[in-house]
Design an enzyme around this catalytic site. Structure first.
Site, PDB file in Angstrom:
ATOM      1  N   ARG A 122      -6.372  13.220  -7.311  1.00  0.00           N
ATOM      2  CA  ARG A 122      -7.837  13.120  -7.226  1.00  0.00           C
ATOM      3  C   ARG A 122      -8.440  14.514  -7.329  1.00  0.00           C
ATOM      4  O   ARG A 122      -9.030  15.034  -6.394  1.00  0.00           O
ATOM      5  CB  ARG A 122      -8.203  12.393  -5.963  1.00  0.00           C
ATOM      6  CG  ARG A 122      -7.827  10.939  -6.176  1.00  0.00           C
ATOM      7  CD  ARG A 122      -8.136  10.078  -5.055  1.00  0.00           C
ATOM      8  NE  ARG A 122      -8.821   8.891  -5.527  1.00  0.00           N
ATOM      9  CZ  ARG A 122      -9.116   7.870  -4.754  1.00  0.00           C
ATOM     10  NH1 ARG A 122      -8.817   7.886  -3.495  1.00  0.00           N
ATOM     11  NH2 ARG A 122      -9.742   6.828  -5.251  1.00  0.00           N
ATOM     12  N   TYR A 230      -7.901  12.403   2.661  1.00  0.00           N
ATOM     13  CA  TYR A 230      -7.629  11.038   3.116  1.00  0.00           C
ATOM     14  C   TYR A 230      -7.683  10.942   4.637  1.00  0.00           C
ATOM     15  O   TYR A 230      -7.651  11.953   5.341  1.00  0.00           O
ATOM     16  CB  TYR A 230      -6.252  10.582   2.623  1.00  0.00           C
ATOM     17  CG  TYR A 230      -6.255  10.194   1.174  1.00  0.00           C
ATOM     18  CD1 TYR A 230      -6.768   8.968   0.785  1.00  0.00           C
ATOM     19  CD2 TYR A 230      -5.780  11.062   0.203  1.00  0.00           C
ATOM     20  CE1 TYR A 230      -6.793   8.606  -0.555  1.00  0.00           C
ATOM     21  CE2 TYR A 230      -5.802  10.708  -1.142  1.00  0.00           C
ATOM     22  CZ  TYR A 230      -6.311   9.470  -1.502  1.00  0.00           C
ATOM     23  OH  TYR A 230      -6.333   9.112  -2.825  1.00  0.00           O
TER      24      TYR A 230
HETATM   25  P1  NAD Z   1      -9.062   4.631   0.942  1.00  0.00           P
HETATM   26  O1  NAD Z   1      -9.244   3.475   0.034  1.00  0.00           O
HETATM   27  O2  NAD Z   1      -7.705   5.228   1.112  1.00  0.00           O
HETATM   28  O3  NAD Z   1      -9.609   4.236   2.409  1.00  0.00           O
HETATM   29  C1  NAD Z   1     -10.912   3.733   2.599  1.00  0.00           C
HETATM   30  C2  NAD Z   1     -11.596   4.428   3.752  1.00  0.00           C
HETATM   31  O4  NAD Z   1     -11.098   3.939   4.992  1.00  0.00           O
HETATM   32  C3  NAD Z   1     -11.425   5.935   3.796  1.00  0.00           C
HETATM   33  O5  NAD Z   1     -12.699   6.546   3.743  1.00  0.00           O
HETATM   34  C4  NAD Z   1     -10.737   6.170   5.136  1.00  0.00           C
HETATM   35  O6  NAD Z   1     -11.134   7.390   5.737  1.00  0.00           O
HETATM   36  C5  NAD Z   1     -11.210   4.970   5.931  1.00  0.00           C
HETATM   37  N1  NAD Z   1     -10.437   4.669   7.158  1.00  0.00           N
HETATM   38  C6  NAD Z   1      -9.107   4.757   7.373  1.00  0.00           C
HETATM   39  N2  NAD Z   1      -8.814   4.389   8.636  1.00  0.00           N
HETATM   40  C7  NAD Z   1      -9.972   4.035   9.237  1.00  0.00           C
HETATM   41  C8  NAD Z   1     -10.319   3.570  10.537  1.00  0.00           C
HETATM   42  N3  NAD Z   1      -9.391   3.391  11.481  1.00  0.00           N
HETATM   43  N4  NAD Z   1     -11.620   3.325  10.803  1.00  0.00           N
HETATM   44  C9  NAD Z   1     -12.561   3.512   9.867  1.00  0.00           C
HETATM   45  N5  NAD Z   1     -12.299   3.951   8.612  1.00  0.00           N
HETATM   46  C10 NAD Z   1     -11.024   4.217   8.306  1.00  0.00           C
HETATM   47  O7  NAD Z   1     -10.072   5.773   0.540  1.00  0.00           O
HETATM   48  P2  NAD Z   1     -10.647   6.178  -0.886  1.00  0.00           P
HETATM   49  O8  NAD Z   1     -11.820   5.392  -1.208  1.00  0.00           O
HETATM   50  O9  NAD Z   1      -9.536   6.192  -1.856  1.00  0.00           O
HETATM   51  O10 NAD Z   1     -11.115   7.667  -0.580  1.00  0.00           O
HETATM   52  C11 NAD Z   1     -10.261   8.593   0.086  1.00  0.00           C
HETATM   53  C12 NAD Z   1     -10.701  10.021  -0.123  1.00  0.00           C
HETATM   54  O11 NAD Z   1     -10.553  10.409  -1.480  1.00  0.00           O
HETATM   55  C13 NAD Z   1     -12.156  10.287   0.232  1.00  0.00           C
HETATM   56  O12 NAD Z   1     -12.217  11.541   0.866  1.00  0.00           O
HETATM   57  C14 NAD Z   1     -12.831  10.350  -1.090  1.00  0.00           C
HETATM   58  O13 NAD Z   1     -14.022  11.111  -1.060  1.00  0.00           O
HETATM   59  C15 NAD Z   1     -11.759  11.024  -1.908  1.00  0.00           C
HETATM   60  N6  NAD Z   1     -11.931  10.811  -3.343  1.00  0.00           N
HETATM   61  C16 NAD Z   1     -11.951  11.897  -4.176  1.00  0.00           C
HETATM   62  C17 NAD Z   1     -12.100  11.727  -5.532  1.00  0.00           C
HETATM   63  C18 NAD Z   1     -12.124  12.880  -6.495  1.00  0.00           C
HETATM   64  O14 NAD Z   1     -11.989  12.689  -7.646  1.00  0.00           O
HETATM   65  N7  NAD Z   1     -12.254  14.097  -6.085  1.00  0.00           N
HETATM   66  C19 NAD Z   1     -12.234  10.457  -6.045  1.00  0.00           C
HETATM   67  C20 NAD Z   1     -12.193   9.378  -5.177  1.00  0.00           C
HETATM   68  C21 NAD Z   1     -12.027   9.564  -3.825  1.00  0.00           C
END
Ligand code: NAD
Length: 379
Positions: A122, A230
């Site tokens: 990412r 994450y």
């Molecule tokens: P994910 O699908 O792995 O998880 C979904 C969300 O659930 C996350 O925000 C996580 O913090 C949350 N979570 C986990 N345990 C929890 C709990 N006990 N209570 C409440 N929430 C909880 O996440 P994702 O959508 O893949 O995103 C993960 C990270 O990747 C984020 O920081 C996002 O900004 C980042 N990201 C970066 C890029 C990039 O290109 N730079 C693109 C997409 C996502």
């Protein structure tokens, strides 16, 4: 260079790995594209449209893959399906390797160069190839649409001559890609939205979308993010404090959308049976984490459960419920990656195995597993 695209075999998988628009791009790179008859049907993409874009339509999977250098898929294919492709053909898709080591091993043994798109780093350069984001974004939207459909009241506040309808209170648990889109969608529908996450960075993102952030913001919370952005698994103490705060909040909600995931771990259980029972009958929960074990104690994979009048939606594969959009974005993700593996002048594959994106996504080649996550596991 011959690219083959097959009809997906998995039940309820309506997406397809190329669209006619993307076929035209591959043809522009000097490739021939063979598509199995009807491969785009689930996404309302017709054989005729693929043909007009320059593809050939094959009457069977075997004819499509015959002599293929590249096979593009949505889900993991079987080695039988790929029989006839070139020995070192690239096979690219969401291969879902964790927990399916045996199936991946069989594909590796057959000699294919396997690339799994979920492992795309990412980083900025790879944003356009990020299938997790493109699909999670649509899934987050669809979760709210499904909730609104199952809910027997309106989402927005309506002030009418016959009285006022109050807005639906919507709570989103996990404010990653899917959660943020769920917040934005519920907002657009007029709901009063709140959200929680264990990553401190999520607070500002939730608030920027007009949502209220609900979380125990102690010292552990302030540190609760890995270098990769994450979520970390939280301590038992934190989970207890958070559960107390959240359970009081959930009792007042009409709609709850749960999206919480931790990479490589089962989904955290966030909503107990008791919390479900605290909600008013007619309320709706969508458990978007159901395929990874679920965030809700009573959710069932692939089903809608009615628990004392509260509906808990556990649909699998939400992106497939809006297949046309999902395929459009997924096909573009694959195109962006495959483009980096092609020498456009020579019009042939030219793969730099050292490249960060290649190394991160390549599971196997030359008959053996090469990805560290799987090679180390074996030892
Ligand atoms: P994910 O699908 O792995 O998880 C979904 C969300 O659930 C996350 O925000 C996580 O913090 C949350 N979570 C986990 N345990 C929890 C709990 N006990 N209570 C409440 N929430 C909880 O996440 P994702 O959508 O893949 O995103 C993960 C990270 O990747 C984020 O920081 C996002 O900004 C980042 N990201 C970066 C890029 C990039 O290109 N730079 C693109 C997409 C996502």
């Amino acid at each position: 260079m011959r690219i083959a695209v097959l009809r997906e075999q998995t039940a309820n998988e309506t997406r397809v790995a190329v669209t006619p628009e993307v076929v035209a791009k591959y043809v522009g790179f000097g490739a021939t594209v063979a598509i199995e008859k009807g491969a785009g049907e689930g996404s309302r993409l017709l054989d005729k449209d693929y043909k007009d874009a320059g593809a050939s339509i094959s009457t069977s999977a075997a004819t499509a893959v015959k002599g293929a250098d590249v096979v593009l898929t949505v889900r993991r294919p079987t080695p039988e399906l790929l029989k006839g492709a070139k020995k070192n053909a690239l096979v690219m898709g969401m291969l879902d390797p964790f927990g399916h080591e045996k199936e991946i091993g069989a594909l590796a043994k057959a000699g294919y160069a396997l690339f799994t798109m979920e492992f795309m780093p990412r980083i900025t350069r790879a944003q356009v190839m990020d299938v997790l984001s493109s699909q999670a974004n649509l899934a987050g939207y669809q979760a709210v649409i499904e909730a609104s459909y199952a809910f027997d009241r309106a989402f927005p506040m309506m002030m009418t001559a016959a009285g006022t309808v109050r807005p639906a209170k919507t709570f989103v648990m996990g404010a990653g890609v899917a959660g943020l889109q769920a917040i934005a969608t519920a907002k657009r529908l007029g709901a009063v939205v709140s959200a929680t996450d264990v990553r401190p960075a999520a607070k500002e993102q939730v608030e920027s979308l007009g949502g209220k952030f609900v979380a125990v913001e102690d010292d552990e919370f302030k540190e609760a993010e890995t270098a990769g952005g994450y979520a970390k698994e939280m301590s038992k103490e934190y989970q207890a404090k958070q559960a107390e705060l959240v359970s009081a909040h959930i009792a007042k909600q009409d709609i709850v959308i749960t999206t919480a995931l931790i990479p490589g771990r089962p989904a955290p259980k966030l909503i107990t049976k008791k919390m479900v029972e605290s909600m008013a009958p007619g309320s709706v929960i969508v458990d978007m984490a159901v395929e990874r074990g679920g965030n809700v104690e009573v959710s069932k994979r692939g089903e809608v459960v009615d628990h004392k009048g509260v509906k808990i939606i556990g649909y699998e594969n939400l992106p497939s419920r809006l297949a046309a959009s999902a395929s459009q974005l997924y096909a573009k993700n694959l195109l962006a990656f495959l483009e980096t593996l092609i020498d456009k002048e020579k019009q042939e594959l030219a793969i730099n195995w050292e490249d960060e994106l290649v190394a991160a996504t390549n599971l196997a080649r030359d008959g053996a597993m090469v990805h560290p996550a799987f090679v180390e596991k074996k030892e």
